[in-house]
Motif scaffolding. Sequence first.
Motif, short mmCIF file in Angstrom:
data_model
loop_
_atom_site.label_atom_id
_atom_site.label_comp_id
_atom_site.label_asym_id
_atom_site.label_seq_id
_atom_site.Cartn_x
_atom_site.Cartn_y
_atom_site.Cartn_z
N SER A 29 41.49 35.09 23.07
CA SER A 29 42.71 35.46 23.79
C SER A 29 42.38 36.54 24.80
N TYR A 30 43.01 36.44 25.94
CA TYR A 30 42.79 37.38 27.02
C TYR A 30 44.06 38.18 27.23
N GLY A 31 43.93 39.38 27.68
CA GLY A 31 45.08 40.22 27.95
C GLY A 31 44.86 41.04 29.19
N LEU A 32 45.94 41.61 29.68
CA LEU A 32 45.90 42.44 30.87
C LEU A 32 46.68 43.70 30.57
N ALA A 33 46.10 44.82 30.89
CA ALA A 33 46.77 46.09 30.61
C ALA A 33 48.09 46.16 31.37
N GLN A 34 49.09 46.81 30.79
CA GLN A 34 50.41 46.86 31.41
C GLN A 34 50.39 47.60 32.74
N ASN A 35 49.52 48.59 32.88
CA ASN A 35 49.49 49.31 34.13
C ASN A 35 48.76 48.55 35.23
N GLN A 37 49.50 45.19 35.75
CA GLN A 37 50.38 44.09 36.11
C GLN A 37 51.31 44.53 37.23
N ARG A 38 51.70 43.61 38.03
CA ARG A 38 52.70 43.86 39.07
C ARG A 38 53.98 43.15 38.63
#
Length: 96
Positions: A29-35, A37-38
Amino acid sequence: MGGGGEKLPGQYIGWWGSLGSQTQKGVVSYGLAQNRQRALAGTAHAAVFNVWRRTKGQILFWAIPLLVGYETMQWATERNEYLNSKAGRAEYADEE
């Protein structure tokens, strides 16, 4: 063979709809930090055109009653001012 997630020897009985499937391997699983994201990217641009599109489709449903109500209120205000003026009292003095 219930769907409670028990592990039988050599077989995984998964949750609803996955009964009797093979054991899972290599789940990534891949994720992206909340800061990073746009979250509101393009929101202002889309909002302007969405408001224009929706207003264009509904303007006859609210503009005509708005104009009728404004004209009625304008007439009532002018009539009230006339009836409470010296000329209006002189004209309608005997009707009350």
